[in-house]
Design a protein around this motif. Structure first.
Motif, PDB file in Angstrom:
ATOM      1  N   LYS A   1      29.783  40.400  46.215  1.00  0.00           N
ATOM      2  CA  LYS A   1      30.902  39.521  45.842  1.00  0.00           C
ATOM      3  C   LYS A   1      32.214  40.293  45.900  1.00  0.00           C
ATOM      4  N   THR A   2      33.271  39.586  46.266  1.00  0.00           N
ATOM      5  CA  THR A   2      34.608  40.165  46.269  1.00  0.00           C
ATOM      6  C   THR A   2      35.058  40.327  44.820  1.00  0.00           C
ATOM      7  N   LYS A   3      35.432  41.557  44.444  1.00  0.00           N
ATOM      8  CA  LYS A   3      35.775  41.831  43.053  1.00  0.00           C
ATOM      9  C   LYS A   3      37.262  42.087  42.853  1.00  0.00           C
ATOM     10  N   GLN A   4      37.933  42.554  43.905  1.00  0.00           N
ATOM     11  CA  GLN A   4      39.356  42.857  43.741  1.00  0.00           C
ATOM     12  C   GLN A   4      40.065  42.667  45.081  1.00  0.00           C
ATOM     13  N   ILE A   5      41.242  42.073  45.011  1.00  0.00           N
ATOM     14  CA  ILE A   5      42.119  42.019  46.178  1.00  0.00           C
ATOM     15  C   ILE A   5      43.393  42.737  45.768  1.00  0.00           C
ATOM     16  N   PHE A   6      43.695  43.824  46.453  1.00  0.00           N
ATOM     17  CA  PHE A   6      44.850  44.649  46.079  1.00  0.00           C
ATOM     18  C   PHE A   6      45.975  44.438  47.087  1.00  0.00           C
ATOM     19  N   GLY A   7      47.163  44.124  46.566  1.00  0.00           N
ATOM     20  CA  GLY A   7      48.298  43.921  47.446  1.00  0.00           C
ATOM     21  C   GLY A   7      48.829  42.515  47.308  1.00  0.00           C
ATOM     22  N   PRO A   8      49.734  42.086  48.203  1.00  0.00           N
ATOM     23  CA  PRO A   8      50.317  42.858  49.303  1.00  0.00           C
ATOM     24  C   PRO A   8      51.029  44.132  48.818  1.00  0.00           C
ATOM     25  N   VAL A   9      50.749  45.222  49.528  1.00  0.00           N
ATOM     26  CA  VAL A   9      51.306  46.526  49.191  1.00  0.00           C
ATOM     27  C   VAL A   9      52.763  46.579  49.662  1.00  0.00           C
ATOM     28  N   PRO A  10      53.677  47.033  48.819  1.00  0.00           N
ATOM     29  CA  PRO A  10      55.088  47.077  49.199  1.00  0.00           C
ATOM     30  C   PRO A  10      55.317  47.891  50.485  1.00  0.00           C
ATOM     31  N   ASN A  11      56.232  47.454  51.291  1.00  0.00           N
ATOM     32  CA  ASN A  11      56.724  48.146  52.496  1.00  0.00           C
ATOM     33  C   ASN A  11      55.785  48.091  53.708  1.00  0.00           C
TER      34      ASN A  11
END
Ligand code: K7E
Ligand code: CUA
Length: 625
Positions: free
Chosen positions: A154-164
């Motif tokens: 299972k997808t546990k974390q979505i990180f971002g959108p990361v700056p720049n």
């Protein structure tokens, strides 16, 4: 071979007898047979061998999992190898009604306002450069990286959108001990994001960025590590150094011309583009010492001010993949319009850096001398894109233009074999083929086109992936499979490295709204906030009616109290566009405003018992006054 395999042998020979008889028959008297049905396959014995090698008998298990990117479907697909059977779809960046992903409160919050993503490069977590079976990271072009837990897929974390970072194509490559998942911008922009510069200022005012996403070694949790400011090239693919080159990261880039407009023409003027080599441990140290300027809310290190972090290795023009050999000695990269791929020697790269063997610089970043750092130009064939590895110095390069895979040898640089692909191969993936110890038995070509090797399904044709046997000196094409769009990279991991759970243990469920006894189920109210605690178990929901007032903010928390494999229950509410699926032992919530008056049935969507159809109830929304 194991017992299951032997058991399968009987099926195989029975099946083969049937295939051979039918084949002889159809070859003669089926005018409508698909083109190639009788031309392809060669001698019957080859077909028989291929069938036996790929056949996984009913009840038998595949040897490997293949995790394939789903491109702009925003998903990851799981296949078994060698059967090439599709086993599962893991929704990552896109809602997926089949598992209720993107509908319950938690996954909806994780997706946020972006309901699609473009996944290119799945990246299995590693320990000492080998897959450890813990997590799978997957990039999204929208500047994000996701973590899938391989304990429950299972997808546990979505990180971002990361700056720049704009256009996160060169991601989610992990370092050998999963210290970082690396990313780089494919589309340079004026930074920070949101600032504007005219396009004719591209060469000076637009910037690329490389970003290191820190991974918590215990939980896999992602956070922003550091960023490096880069010249406005298009960073395309990456690979982490390992062994001899551990601590370094390599990224291909195109558009060294810093051109705009039709890049097809404008960015292919020069003979060489670059592979950026980054000493990530030195960058980590610089970041820890507080070096860098605040841009877009994050510290960005400018290599002009902190020299010694970044070097540029000239590479054939418009390169695509870059791949580090299992021992980390060589970095393989090439122009995608060329007929050769270059093996760069990491030791020579280090020597050239020490001797300042530079031919110039780009925005203060030294350019190494091509002749000083290359070991060989290997004549693999036209359009080399990506390279994977086997044991014993075997290397396999996909050739887009030639539509083939070339096998060659690290160190002696001879090309020893070629196998045609149907059609236009992009990535390829070998069993554990980008680790420190590749297995070398299976190779899958991930083709961009399928060219009519299947029943026609209209203009939107399936993609084709082909299984190749690489156990012997000569490669053998065994099997065509038709995969979901859009196959970019995939990774193949030995099945016994994964130990997925099938039920969430009751003791682990700490959800504040979980109820495990039907006595505790029911509806409570606080002002206009209504909470319904629902128990789902074969084959009823408790309660079977939920009464609210129009305008209430309703949270329905469903706990599936089953502790039995495969006993999932769904909770669908038609007119409110709600649909969740609750796995055994899980609690999920949906929150919505009851703005429509009326009586709305809810029902179970997952067939769970003979009386599954009876698993239903009513949401009654009473009008005001
Ligand atoms: Cu399709 Cu890695 Cu995005 Cu190559 S990528 S083919
Ligand atoms: Cu529960 Cu069907």
């Amino acid at each position: 071979m194991n017992k299951q395999k032997q058991r399968g042998t009987w099926f195989v020979w029975g099946l083969l007898a049937l295939v051979i008889t039918l084949g002889a028959f159809l070859g003669r008297c089926a005018p409508g047979a698909p083109r190639g049905a009788k031309q392809r396959g060669g001698a019957t014995s080859d077909v028989a061998v291929a069938a036996q090698k790929t056949y996984v008998a009913p009840g038998d298990l595949d040897e490997y999992y293949m995790f394939a990117s789903g491109g702009h479907s925003g998903q990851v697909y799981v296949y078994g190898i060698p059967s090439m059977r599709h086993l599962s779809t893991i929704p990552v960046y896109t809602p997926y009604p089949a598992t209720g992903y993107g509908f319950d409160d938690d996954s909806r919050a994780m997706l946020g306002s972006l309901t699609w993503g473009d996944v290119h490069h799945p990246s299995l977590s590693e320990t000492n450069g080998d897959y450890d079976g813990r997590w799978l990271f997957a990039n999204d072009m929208n500047g994000r990286v996701a973590r899938i837990d391989l304990r429950d897929f299972k997808t546990k974390q979505i990180f971002g959108p990361v700056p720049n970072v704009s256009g996160n194509h060169a991601s989610a490559f992990v370092t050998p001990n999963t210290e970082y998942s690396m990313m780089a911008s494919r589309f340079s922009i004026p930074i920070p994001k949101g600032s504007v510069a005219p396009i004719d200022k591209y060469a000076t005012d637009y910037k690329g960025v490389v970003a290191a996403i820190k991974i918590d070694p215990k939980t896999g949790g992602m956070s922003l590590g550091w960023e490096i400011l880069m010249p406005p090239f298009d960073y395309d693919l990456g690979d982490a150094g390992k062994g001899a080159s551990d601590g370094w990261m390599f990224w291909t880039s195109y558009n060294a011309e810093r051109a705009t407009g039709a890049l097809e023409v404008t960015s292919t003027q020069r003979d060489r583009d670059y592979i950026a080599a980054i000493d990530w441990r030195a960058a980590e140290k610089a970041a820890a010492e507080g070096k860098g300027d605040l841009v877009g809310g994050v510290k960005v290190i400018d290599p002009r001010k902190v020299p010694g972090l970044v070097y540029l290795m000239p590479c054939g023009k418009s390169p695509h993949g870059v791949d580090v050999s299992p021992d980390g000695k060589w970095i393989i990269g090439s122009g995608k319009l060329q007929g050769v791929t270059t093996a760069f020697n990491f030791e020579k790269v280090q020597t050239a850096i020490r001797n300042q063997d530079f031919t110039g610089d780009e925005d203060g970043i030294p350019v190494l001398k091509y002749e000083s750092i290359k070991d060989a130009e290997v004549p693999v064939g036209l359009g080399p894109l990506h390279t994977q590895f086997g044991p014993n110095g075997d290397a396999y390069t996909s050739l887009f233009v030639d539509s083939a895979i070339a096998k060659w040898k690290l160190g002696t640089w001879e090309v020893v074999d070629k196998v045609p692909m149907s059609y236009s191969i992009g990535h390829l993936t070998a069993a554990e083929g980008d680790t420190v110890s590749p297995d070398g038995n299976w190779l899958v070509g991930l083709n961009k086109l399928s060219h009519g090797r299947h029943l026609s399904v209209g203009p939107s044709q399936p993609e084709s992936s082909q299984l190749v046997d690489i156990t012997e000196e000569k490669m053998k094409l065994l099997y065509d499979a038709f995969t979901e769009p859009e196959p970019h990279y995939a990774q193949i991991i030995k099945a016994d490295k994964l130990h997925p759970i099938e039920v969430y243990p009751k003791e682990e469920n700490r959800h504040p709204l979980a109820v495990w006894d039907v006595k505790d189920a029911g509806v409570t109210r606080q002002g206009n906030k209504v909470t319904a605690r629902v128990v789902a178990v074969r084959s009823t929901f408790t309660p079977t009616a939920i009464e609210v007032n129009q305008g209430d903010l309703v949270t329905i928390a469903v706990t599936n109290i089953e502790q039995t494999t495969d006993e999932l229950h769904g909770f669908a509410l038609l007119d409110y566009n709600l649909n969740i699926v609750i796995d055994p032992g899980e609690t999920k919530t949906i929150t919505f405003k009851a703005d429509k008056k009326g009586v709305f049935p809810y029902y179970c969507t997952n067939f769970c018992s003979a009386l599954h159809q009876e698993m239903q109830g009513y949401l009654i929304v009473k009008g005001r006054g």
